[in-house]
Design a protein around this motif. Structure first.
Motif, PDB file in Angstrom:
ATOM      1  N   GLU A 274      20.617  -6.981 -11.294  1.00 38.48           N
ATOM      2  CA  GLU A 274      19.621  -7.824 -10.644  1.00 38.48           C
ATOM      3  C   GLU A 274      18.477  -8.018 -11.628  1.00 38.48           C
ATOM      4  O   GLU A 274      17.940  -7.047 -12.167  1.00 38.48           O
ATOM      5  CB  GLU A 274      19.088  -7.203  -9.355  1.00 38.48           C
ATOM      6  CG  GLU A 274      18.036  -8.088  -8.679  1.00 38.48           C
ATOM      7  CD  GLU A 274      17.515  -7.548  -7.362  1.00 38.48           C
ATOM      8  OE1 GLU A 274      16.663  -8.208  -6.747  1.00 38.48           O
ATOM      9  OE2 GLU A 274      17.957  -6.444  -6.952  1.00 38.48           O
TER      10      GLU A 274
ATOM     11  N   ILE B 178      12.170 -18.694  -9.738  1.00 39.28           N
ATOM     12  CA  ILE B 178      12.806 -19.110  -8.489  1.00 39.28           C
ATOM     13  C   ILE B 178      12.642 -18.087  -7.366  1.00 39.28           C
ATOM     14  O   ILE B 178      12.799 -18.389  -6.196  1.00 39.28           O
ATOM     15  CB  ILE B 178      14.303 -19.410  -8.739  1.00 39.28           C
ATOM     16  CG1 ILE B 178      14.887 -20.232  -7.608  1.00 39.28           C
ATOM     17  CG2 ILE B 178      15.089 -18.126  -8.972  1.00 39.28           C
ATOM     18  CD1 ILE B 178      16.262 -20.789  -7.909  1.00 39.28           C
ATOM     19  N   ARG B 179      12.360 -16.827  -7.708  1.00 39.17           N
ATOM     20  CA  ARG B 179      12.052 -15.748  -6.760  1.00 39.17           C
ATOM     21  C   ARG B 179      13.157 -15.564  -5.710  1.00 39.17           C
ATOM     22  O   ARG B 179      12.906 -15.583  -4.512  1.00 39.17           O
ATOM     23  CB  ARG B 179      10.710 -16.010  -6.081  1.00 39.17           C
ATOM     24  CG  ARG B 179       9.545 -16.021  -7.064  1.00 39.17           C
ATOM     25  CD  ARG B 179       8.209 -16.212  -6.405  1.00 39.17           C
ATOM     26  NE  ARG B 179       7.152 -16.330  -7.409  1.00 39.17           N
ATOM     27  CZ  ARG B 179       5.875 -16.562  -7.120  1.00 39.17           C
ATOM     28  NH1 ARG B 179       5.497 -16.690  -5.856  1.00 39.17           N
ATOM     29  NH2 ARG B 179       4.979 -16.673  -8.088  1.00 39.17           N
ATOM     30  N   LYS B 180      14.347 -15.329  -6.186  1.00 37.09           N
ATOM     31  CA  LYS B 180      15.496 -15.086  -5.303  1.00 37.09           C
ATOM     32  C   LYS B 180      15.886 -13.610  -5.395  1.00 37.09           C
ATOM     33  O   LYS B 180      16.778 -13.224  -6.150  1.00 37.09           O
ATOM     34  CB  LYS B 180      16.683 -15.980  -5.687  1.00 37.09           C
ATOM     35  CG  LYS B 180      16.402 -17.471  -5.524  1.00 37.09           C
ATOM     36  CD  LYS B 180      16.143 -17.830  -4.063  1.00 37.09           C
ATOM     37  CE  LYS B 180      15.907 -19.328  -3.889  1.00 37.09           C
ATOM     38  NZ  LYS B 180      15.571 -19.681  -2.498  1.00 37.09           N
ATOM     39  N   ALA B 181      15.193 -12.779  -4.633  1.00 37.20           N
ATOM     40  CA  ALA B 181      15.453 -11.339  -4.660  1.00 37.20           C
ATOM     41  C   ALA B 181      16.834 -11.040  -4.101  1.00 37.20           C
ATOM     42  O   ALA B 181      17.295 -11.691  -3.161  1.00 37.20           O
ATOM     43  CB  ALA B 181      14.396 -10.599  -3.849  1.00 37.20           C
TER      44      ALA B 181
ATOM     45  N   SER C  36      19.770 -11.347  -5.608  1.00 32.18           N
ATOM     46  CA  SER C  36      20.899 -12.010  -6.265  1.00 32.18           C
ATOM     47  C   SER C  36      21.391 -11.139  -7.419  1.00 32.18           C
ATOM     48  O   SER C  36      20.610 -10.495  -8.107  1.00 32.18           O
ATOM     49  CB  SER C  36      20.497 -13.390  -6.776  1.00 32.18           C
ATOM     50  OG  SER C  36      19.447 -13.295  -7.711  1.00 32.18           O
ATOM     51  N   THR C  37      22.706 -11.110  -7.609  1.00 33.38           N
ATOM     52  CA  THR C  37      23.316 -10.243  -8.606  1.00 33.38           C
ATOM     53  C   THR C  37      24.106 -11.060  -9.617  1.00 33.38           C
ATOM     54  O   THR C  37      24.834 -11.985  -9.246  1.00 33.38           O
ATOM     55  CB  THR C  37      24.266  -9.226  -7.945  1.00 33.38           C
ATOM     56  OG1 THR C  37      23.526  -8.442  -7.000  1.00 33.38           O
ATOM     57  CG2 THR C  37      24.889  -8.292  -8.977  1.00 33.38           C
ATOM     58  N   THR C  38      23.958 -10.715 -10.879  1.00 27.66           N
ATOM     59  CA  THR C  38      24.720 -11.335 -11.955  1.00 27.66           C
ATOM     60  C   THR C  38      25.839 -10.385 -12.370  1.00 27.66           C
ATOM     61  O   THR C  38      25.610  -9.191 -12.554  1.00 27.66           O
ATOM     62  CB  THR C  38      23.819 -11.630 -13.165  1.00 27.66           C
ATOM     63  OG1 THR C  38      22.779 -12.534 -12.767  1.00 27.66           O
ATOM     64  CG2 THR C  38      24.614 -12.248 -14.302  1.00 27.66           C
TER      65      THR C  38
ATOM     66  N   MET D 266      14.248 -13.373 -12.113  1.00 30.32           N
ATOM     67  CA  MET D 266      14.611 -14.252 -11.003  1.00 30.32           C
ATOM     68  C   MET D 266      14.022 -13.767  -9.682  1.00 30.32           C
ATOM     69  O   MET D 266      13.737 -14.566  -8.800  1.00 30.32           O
ATOM     70  CB  MET D 266      16.140 -14.344 -10.851  1.00 30.32           C
ATOM     71  CG  MET D 266      16.818 -15.252 -11.843  1.00 30.32           C
ATOM     72  SD  MET D 266      18.581 -15.442 -11.472  1.00 30.32           S
ATOM     73  CE  MET D 266      18.517 -16.153  -9.821  1.00 30.32           C
ATOM     74  N   SER D 267      13.836 -12.460  -9.555  1.00 28.45           N
ATOM     75  CA  SER D 267      13.371 -11.892  -8.286  1.00 28.45           C
ATOM     76  C   SER D 267      11.852 -11.932  -8.146  1.00 28.45           C
ATOM     77  O   SER D 267      11.323 -12.195  -7.062  1.00 28.45           O
ATOM     78  CB  SER D 267      13.836 -10.439  -8.152  1.00 28.45           C
ATOM     79  OG  SER D 267      15.245 -10.347  -8.203  1.00 28.45           O
TER      80      SER D 267
END
Length: 204
Positions: free
Chosen positions: A164, A173-176, A178-180, A168-169
């Motif tokens: 994570e 975009i602040r999408k806590a 989400s996993t790559t 990004m979190s």
């Protein structure tokens, strides 16, 4: 690819003379504090530059890691064991090289030994050696895999990294949450059924 191969070595070996001093690092932190809008001379921030420099020494200690030393001992007395060796859920903390904010997660490593096995703690140390640098997850995945290939010479290596990214979190975009996921397969793991076996063991 050449950059990844170079990163298998100790990247600080030829750069020690170019590394800024402790005093220069602390001055840089004071500059950033002031740039952020605070006063680096107020009581609560007086020792912050020293603390940050010390923390960075730990967070980025992977630059001083010797990969060859980590993987230097192979145990050949394994009673003829030739099947898969898997170490999963290796936690790591790294920093994105684009924004210098953390990304955290787990790495899963499997290999088919050829002439012996390496101590399990060495695989965890290998992950730390590459995670404790400014990184991209894609490069870290490749570095781990290629180091095992180079120093152990196994019949195949599989690496999966799940992370994570705070870039990004916390920002953008602040999408806590989400996993790559990144993977790299070599040798016998290039076969689809071996990839399925690896993923089944990891997820199982």
């Amino acid at each position: 690819m050449d950059a990844i191969l170079d990163s298998l070595k100790n990247p600080q070996a030829d750069k020690a003379a170019d590394r800024p001093s402790q005093e220069e690092a602390e001055a840089a932190v004071r500059t950033l504090i002031a740039w952020a809008g605070d006063d680096p001379t107020r009581e609560g921030l007086l020792d912050t530059p020293k603390r940050v420099a010390k923390a960075y020494g730990e967070l980025f200690s992977g630059y001083d890691a010797d990969i060859a030393e980590i993987l230097d001992r192979v145990f050949e007395e394994v009673e003829g064991y030739q099947d898969i060796v898997l170490l999963k859920d290796i936690t790591f903390h790294s920093h994105c090289e684009h924004h210098m904010v953390p990304f955290v997660g787990k790495a899963h490593i499997a290999y088919y030994p050829r002439a012996g096995v390496v101590g399990l703690s060495k695989l965890a140390r290998l992950v730390d050696a590459y995670a404790r640098r400014l990184q991209t997850q894609e490069a870290m995945t490749a570095q781990i895999s290629m180091a095992i290939e180079e120093y152990l010479g196994p019949r195949g290596v599989a690496v999966m990294v799940e992370g994570e990214h705070m870039c990004m979190s916390m920002r953008g975009i602040r999408k806590a949450g989400s996993t790559t996921v990144t993977t790299r397969f070599s040798g016998v793991f290039e076969e689809a059924d071996e990839q399925v076996r690896f993923l089944t063991l990891v997820r199982g």
